[in-house]
Design a protein around this motif. Sequence first.
Motif, PDB file in Angstrom:
ATOM      1  N   THR A 127      36.640  73.490  56.973  1.00  0.00           N
ATOM      2  CA  THR A 127      37.534  73.962  56.101  1.00  0.00           C
ATOM      3  C   THR A 127      38.802  73.134  55.892  1.00  0.00           C
ATOM      4  OG1 THR A 127      36.651  76.271  56.438  1.00  0.00           O
ATOM      5  CG2 THR A 127      38.623  76.258  54.946  1.00  0.00           C
ATOM      6  N   THR A 128      39.289  72.735  57.237  1.00  0.00           N
ATOM      7  CA  THR A 128      40.315  71.929  57.222  1.00  0.00           C
ATOM      8  C   THR A 128      40.143  70.684  56.406  1.00  0.00           C
ATOM      9  OG1 THR A 128      41.057  73.119  59.361  1.00  0.00           O
ATOM     10  CG2 THR A 128      42.047  70.911  58.894  1.00  0.00           C
ATOM     11  N   THR A 129      39.056  69.991  56.772  1.00  0.00           N
ATOM     12  CA  THR A 129      38.645  68.697  56.106  1.00  0.00           C
ATOM     13  C   THR A 129      38.656  69.086  54.716  1.00  0.00           C
ATOM     14  OG1 THR A 129      37.408  68.019  57.955  1.00  0.00           O
ATOM     15  CG2 THR A 129      36.966  67.087  55.757  1.00  0.00           C
ATOM     16  N   THR A 258      18.902  68.685  54.429  1.00  0.00           N
ATOM     17  CA  THR A 258      19.212  68.188  53.018  1.00  0.00           C
ATOM     18  C   THR A 258      19.648  66.590  53.055  1.00  0.00           C
ATOM     19  OG1 THR A 258      21.042  68.665  51.314  1.00  0.00           O
ATOM     20  CG2 THR A 258      22.017  68.661  53.656  1.00  0.00           C
ATOM     21  N   GLU A 259      19.790  66.159  52.180  1.00  0.00           N
ATOM     22  CA  GLU A 259      20.320  64.596  51.819  1.00  0.00           C
ATOM     23  C   GLU A 259      21.631  64.390  52.208  1.00  0.00           C
ATOM     24  OE1 GLU A 259      19.643  60.820  49.036  1.00  0.00           O
ATOM     25  OE2 GLU A 259      19.082  62.730  48.433  1.00  0.00           O
ATOM     26  N   VAL A 260      22.116  64.084  53.112  1.00  0.00           N
ATOM     27  CA  VAL A 260      23.627  63.790  53.758  1.00  0.00           C
ATOM     28  C   VAL A 260      23.947  62.254  53.047  1.00  0.00           C
ATOM     29  CG1 VAL A 260      25.257  63.485  55.649  1.00  0.00           C
ATOM     30  CG2 VAL A 260      23.443  65.417  55.530  1.00  0.00           C
ATOM     31  N   THR A 261      24.939  62.328  52.599  1.00  0.00           N
ATOM     32  CA  THR A 261      25.427  60.965  51.846  1.00  0.00           C
ATOM     33  C   THR A 261      26.602  60.503  52.694  1.00  0.00           C
ATOM     34  OG1 THR A 261      26.663  61.909  50.390  1.00  0.00           O
ATOM     35  CG2 THR A 261      24.520  61.536  49.568  1.00  0.00           C
ATOM     36  N   ALA A 262      27.374  61.277  53.399  1.00  0.00           N
ATOM     37  CA  ALA A 262      28.478  60.682  53.997  1.00  0.00           C
ATOM     38  C   ALA A 262      28.858  61.688  55.274  1.00  0.00           C
ATOM     39  CB  ALA A 262      29.756  60.633  52.978  1.00  0.00           C
ATOM     40  N   ILE A 263      29.749  61.043  56.076  1.00  0.00           N
ATOM     41  CA  ILE A 263      30.156  61.995  57.325  1.00  0.00           C
ATOM     42  C   ILE A 263      31.684  61.951  57.406  1.00  0.00           C
ATOM     43  CG2 ILE A 263      30.128  61.907  59.904  1.00  0.00           C
ATOM     44  CD1 ILE A 263      27.167  61.012  59.735  1.00  0.00           C
ATOM     45  N   ALA A 264      32.240  62.820  57.955  1.00  0.00           N
ATOM     46  CA  ALA A 264      33.503  63.342  58.089  1.00  0.00           C
ATOM     47  C   ALA A 264      33.417  63.517  59.607  1.00  0.00           C
ATOM     48  CB  ALA A 264      34.294  64.139  57.502  1.00  0.00           C
ATOM     49  N   LEU A 265      34.272  62.804  60.455  1.00  0.00           N
ATOM     50  CA  LEU A 265      34.374  62.970  61.994  1.00  0.00           C
ATOM     51  C   LEU A 265      35.557  63.652  62.260  1.00  0.00           C
ATOM     52  CD1 LEU A 265      32.190  62.748  64.074  1.00  0.00           C
ATOM     53  CD2 LEU A 265      33.124  60.519  64.708  1.00  0.00           C
ATOM     54  N   THR A 266      35.644  64.836  62.745  1.00  0.00           N
ATOM     55  CA  THR A 266      37.123  65.334  62.989  1.00  0.00           C
ATOM     56  C   THR A 266      37.597  65.214  64.541  1.00  0.00           C
ATOM     57  OG1 THR A 266      36.290  67.315  63.354  1.00  0.00           O
ATOM     58  CG2 THR A 266      36.588  66.997  61.292  1.00  0.00           C
ATOM     59  N   VAL A 291      37.574  59.919  58.961  1.00  0.00           N
ATOM     60  CA  VAL A 291      37.808  60.357  60.396  1.00  0.00           C
ATOM     61  C   VAL A 291      39.288  61.206  60.545  1.00  0.00           C
ATOM     62  CG1 VAL A 291      36.624  58.611  61.595  1.00  0.00           C
ATOM     63  CG2 VAL A 291      38.975  58.187  61.098  1.00  0.00           C
ATOM     64  N   GLY A 292      39.100  62.387  61.205  1.00  0.00           N
ATOM     65  CA  GLY A 292      40.486  63.143  61.426  1.00  0.00           C
ATOM     66  C   GLY A 292      41.006  62.686  62.960  1.00  0.00           C
ATOM     67  N   ILE A 293      42.124  62.250  62.677  1.00  0.00           N
ATOM     68  CA  ILE A 293      42.996  61.878  64.079  1.00  0.00           C
ATOM     69  C   ILE A 293      44.208  62.546  64.409  1.00  0.00           C
ATOM     70  CG2 ILE A 293      41.902  59.503  63.995  1.00  0.00           C
ATOM     71  CD1 ILE A 293      44.623  58.668  62.461  1.00  0.00           C
ATOM     72  N   LEU A 300      43.923  62.675  57.940  1.00  0.00           N
ATOM     73  CA  LEU A 300      42.433  62.541  57.444  1.00  0.00           C
ATOM     74  C   LEU A 300      42.615  61.263  56.871  1.00  0.00           C
ATOM     75  CD1 LEU A 300      39.527  63.722  57.272  1.00  0.00           C
ATOM     76  CD2 LEU A 300      40.150  64.304  54.901  1.00  0.00           C
ATOM     77  N   ARG A 301      41.854  60.222  57.490  1.00  0.00           N
ATOM     78  CA  ARG A 301      41.807  58.870  57.266  1.00  0.00           C
ATOM     79  C   ARG A 301      40.539  58.251  56.780  1.00  0.00           C
ATOM     80  NH1 ARG A 301      46.427  56.321  59.797  1.00  0.00           N
ATOM     81  NH2 ARG A 301      47.811  58.054  59.949  1.00  0.00           N
ATOM     82  N   LEU A 302      40.656  57.263  55.963  1.00  0.00           N
ATOM     83  CA  LEU A 302      39.104  56.566  55.352  1.00  0.00           C
ATOM     84  C   LEU A 302      38.853  55.801  56.769  1.00  0.00           C
ATOM     85  CD1 LEU A 302      39.973  55.356  52.042  1.00  0.00           C
ATOM     86  CD2 LEU A 302      38.441  56.953  52.445  1.00  0.00           C
ATOM     87  N   PHE A 303      37.794  55.714  56.857  1.00  0.00           N
ATOM     88  CA  PHE A 303      37.029  54.913  58.153  1.00  0.00           C
ATOM     89  C   PHE A 303      36.461  53.646  57.509  1.00  0.00           C
ATOM     90  CE2 PHE A 303      33.548  53.698  60.645  1.00  0.00           C
ATOM     91  CZ  PHE A 303      33.924  53.869  61.984  1.00  0.00           C
ATOM     92  N   ASP A 304      36.749  52.674  58.446  1.00  0.00           N
ATOM     93  CA  ASP A 304      36.307  51.277  58.313  1.00  0.00           C
ATOM     94  C   ASP A 304      35.979  50.881  59.331  1.00  0.00           C
ATOM     95  OD1 ASP A 304      36.925  48.191  58.229  1.00  0.00           O
ATOM     96  OD2 ASP A 304      36.663  48.626  56.132  1.00  0.00           O
ATOM     97  N   LYS A 305      34.857  50.367  59.663  1.00  0.00           N
ATOM     98  CA  LYS A 305      34.076  50.033  60.911  1.00  0.00           C
ATOM     99  C   LYS A 305      34.820  48.928  61.501  1.00  0.00           C
ATOM    100  CE  LYS A 305      30.427  46.952  59.343  1.00  0.00           C
ATOM    101  NZ  LYS A 305      29.080  46.640  59.360  1.00  0.00           N
ATOM    102  N   GLN A 306      35.257  47.962  60.907  1.00  0.00           N
ATOM    103  CA  GLN A 306      35.999  46.717  60.988  1.00  0.00           C
ATOM    104  C   GLN A 306      37.117  47.064  62.018  1.00  0.00           C
ATOM    105  OE1 GLN A 306      32.737  44.645  60.658  1.00  0.00           O
ATOM    106  NE2 GLN A 306      34.801  43.806  61.618  1.00  0.00           N
ATOM    107  N   GLU A 307      38.011  48.092  61.158  1.00  0.00           N
ATOM    108  CA  GLU A 307      39.392  48.567  61.719  1.00  0.00           C
ATOM    109  C   GLU A 307      39.121  49.430  63.052  1.00  0.00           C
ATOM    110  OE1 GLU A 307      41.096  50.711  58.766  1.00  0.00           O
ATOM    111  OE2 GLU A 307      41.801  49.054  57.671  1.00  0.00           O
TER     112      GLU A 307
END
Length: 315
Positions: A127-129, A258-266, A291-293, A300-307
């Motif tokens: 819910t927070t996300t 279900t068909e999950v298309t993206a993940i948010a990691l808190t 990602v939640g930091i 709540l930030r966009l995730f970038d694997k390189q970063e």
Amino acid sequence: MKLSSIFSKKKDKEGLDLGLRKTKEGLFTKLARAISGKKTIDAEVLDNIEETLIGSDVGTTTTTKIINNLQERVATDKNIGTDQVYNLLKEEISSLMMGGKESTVIEMPVGMPYVIMVVGVNGVGKTTTIGKLANHFKSSGLKVILGAGDTFRAAAVDQLKIWATRVDVPMVSRGMNADPSSVAFDTVQSAVAQKADVVIIDTAGRLHNKAGLMGELSKIKRAIEKVVPTAPHEVLLVLDASTGQNAIEQCKEFTKATEVTAIALTKLDGTAKGGVVIGISDQFKIPVRYVGIGEKMEDLRLFDKQEFVESLFRE
């Protein structure tokens, strides 16, 4: 539309470094110990690295891939020493992960709202996300509507209402024990009538009855499709990083349902188990989008694997 245009990039590097602090501390300490007194990457060093990665909740499956790849590289190039371990790990981890710049782009439908269906067990920060996402979209000038589809718990409806009031966006609710698919249908129908840009629908976080979960999520999707045939455009699975390998088990169950298309990691900032991001991305081939930091709206930030990888190995 680029999500990066609505998510502030200011101080992202510092924020990510701080959010990964606990994970980084454990990883660096153990890796330093793993290669201490060694100049070459031998079997003992590889065993120590393997233990370190598993201890950081990267997971056995993904860790095995990393170690096997390291073994091949060391066997091919005898000049590789322990001074190159960090760079080698960065390369191997990056190659296994999803969630680069391409995952920050979403295709907004023409003349219809962009519909996000949010799934995940209770207590992961779902819910927070949703509230933080709504705030980001609204702050960029988009009209947002929330749907209280988690009707199994009265607290879930009340909590979402608090966020809707806080962000100042409308919410469609039918109260506790209402049919979730009806709530989803009404929410999307209302969004179309009001010419909203984004719809975010909460769903019940139950795993005790897997068949029931699958049926309920499928029914919600069918209800949404009746109004917007191409929706939901995203099924976002919210996972709690602090649960480590349990998050991977949850991902297994929801991807079956279900068909999950993206993940948010808190809750990435509160755990030393941040390595779970690597395992999840590798094993399920689903991009980690957020990602939640921290507790603030902007945390709540966009995730970038390189970063992420650069931050993970930045001292």
